[in-house]
Scaffold this active site. Structure first.
Site, PDB file in Angstrom:
ATOM      1  N   SER A   1      -4.655   2.326   4.594  1.00 51.61           N
ATOM      2  CA  SER A   1      -4.830   1.836   3.229  1.00 51.61           C
ATOM      3  C   SER A   1      -4.874   0.298   3.206  1.00 51.61           C
ATOM      4  CB  SER A   1      -3.671   2.352   2.360  1.00 51.61           C
ATOM      5  OG  SER A   1      -3.819   1.926   1.042  1.00 51.61           O
TER       6      SER A   1
ATOM      7  N   HIS B   1       6.945  -7.210  -2.718  1.00 49.98           N
ATOM      8  CA  HIS B   1       6.781  -6.659  -1.363  1.00 49.98           C
ATOM      9  C   HIS B   1       7.747  -7.346  -0.394  1.00 49.98           C
ATOM     10  CE1 HIS B   1       3.366  -4.347  -2.546  1.00 49.98           C
ATOM     11  NE2 HIS B   1       2.570  -5.370  -2.746  1.00 49.98           N
TER      12      HIS B   1
ATOM     13  N   LYS C   1       0.783  -1.236   0.000  1.00 52.31           N
ATOM     14  CA  LYS C   1       0.000   0.000   0.000  1.00 52.31           C
ATOM     15  C   LYS C   1       0.818   1.291   0.000  1.00 52.31           C
ATOM     16  CE  LYS C   1      -3.381  -1.045  -0.657  1.00 52.31           C
ATOM     17  NZ  LYS C   1      -3.674  -1.702  -1.964  1.00 52.31           N
TER      18      LYS C   1
END
Ligand code: A3P
Length: 303
Positions: free
Chosen positions: A144, A114, A45
């Site tokens: 988020s 990620h 995010k």
């Protein structure tokens, strides 16, 4: 895909994950990077879709038969560690980031991830690949992430906001602790010069300036006209309407619960944190981040 069961959060190699990111672990670790690969890494995010789109447009702005413009961003910039049910065709086959990347015919390959720095396949560092790391302040990241987990059946059940916030502070999130992620990538810079660190907040403040910095890191020199078109295409309101990036093709995401391109603001945490939650977060933050030099902005420039 309404019936797709949500995965369990599981402990994995001293961090937290789900089977979607673990199942293909050996192939991920053995992934062979090429010297011209560009890796885009973020904690979830922090604007990975945004930066992936910017890079995709910088390198492949023109649609080509090999790389047609209507392909969604997740096909254009594959995520290395995913092992998901296939996007289309009823979910009976599995979609692995490593296999998708082996089939990419354009060059350079743009790769999204990620992964924390310690889990990135060694070959990226051995090949001295260019790596772009985007960091976003923790408060807006958790907000988020909460809305993302509400709309995505591929993520564990988020539960209520207060328990979610505490889980974030404990680092019990898919892809692990935000605190460890941002600080360890930050610490990588002095020993790995092909790493470009950038902040989501700076990109919101002045997208053009940040794209110029990216271009100088990547050795790209778009014309003035190309830059103007690019800046327009990647503006929040335009991306929200753009089928290439809005993730509307994912059968397990529900943009009606919360749109994937949601608010795009610095400081939205103020609409979610109570005064008490903010105090607790700040107190805990000081302890967790006391040895790091990374400094985040949590306020918009005008406010
Ligand atoms: P919000 O949920 O705060 O709106 P990622 O792509 O890494 O999952 O990050 C998603 C976050 O980036 C979302 O944040 C999304 O709205 C924001 N984002 C995507 N495109 C953006 C843009 N053009 N401008 C600002 N924010 C953007």
């Amino acid at each position: 895909m309404d019936s797709l069961p949500r995965p369990e959060l599981v402990e994995f190699k001293g961090s937290w994950s789900t089977h979607y990111y673990i199942e293909n672990w050996e192939n991920i670790q053995n992934f062979q990077a090429r010297p011209d690969d560009v890796l885009i890494v973020t904690y979830p995010k922090a604007g990975s879709t945004w930066v992936s789109y910017i890079l995709d447009l910088l390198y492949f702005g023109q649609s080509t038969p090999k790389n047609p413009r209507f392909h969604p961003i997740q096909a254009r910039v594959p995520t290395l560690e995913i092992c998901f049910p296939e996007y289309s065709g009823g979910g009976s086959t599995t979609h692995r980031g490593t296999e998708q990347l082996d089939k990419v015919v354009t060059s350079p390959r743009l790769i999204r991830s990620h992964l924390p720095v310690g889990s990135v396949p060694k070959s990226f560092f051995e090949q001295n690949c260019k790596i772009v790391y985007v960091a976003r302040n923790g408060k807006d990241s958790v907000v988020s992430y909460f809305h993302f987990d509400r709309m995505t059946r591929i993520q564990p059940e988020p539960g209520d906001w207060n328990s979610y916030l505490h889980r974030f502070m404990e680092g019990k999130m898919v892809h692990g602790s935000w605190y460890d992620h941002v600080t360890s990538w930050w610490e990588k810079k002095p020993t790995y010069s092909n790493l470009h660190l950038m902040f989501y907040e700076d990109l919101v403040e002045d997208t053009g300036r940040e794209i110029e910095k990216l271009c100088s890191f990547l050795g790209l020199s778009p014309s003035v006209e190309e830059m103007e078109v690019l800046k327009g295409t990647v503006q929040f309101d335009n991306m929200k309407q753009d089928r290439v990036v809005d993730h509307s093709g994912f059968p397990w995401m529900d943009n009606k619960i919360s749109p994937f391109i949601r608010k795009g603001k610095v400081g939205d945490w103020k609409n979610h944190f109570t005064v008490a939650q903010n105090e607790e977060f700040e107190e805990d933050y000081k302890k967790k981040m006391k040895n790091s030099t990374v400094k985040f902005r949590t306020e918009p420039v005008s406010g």
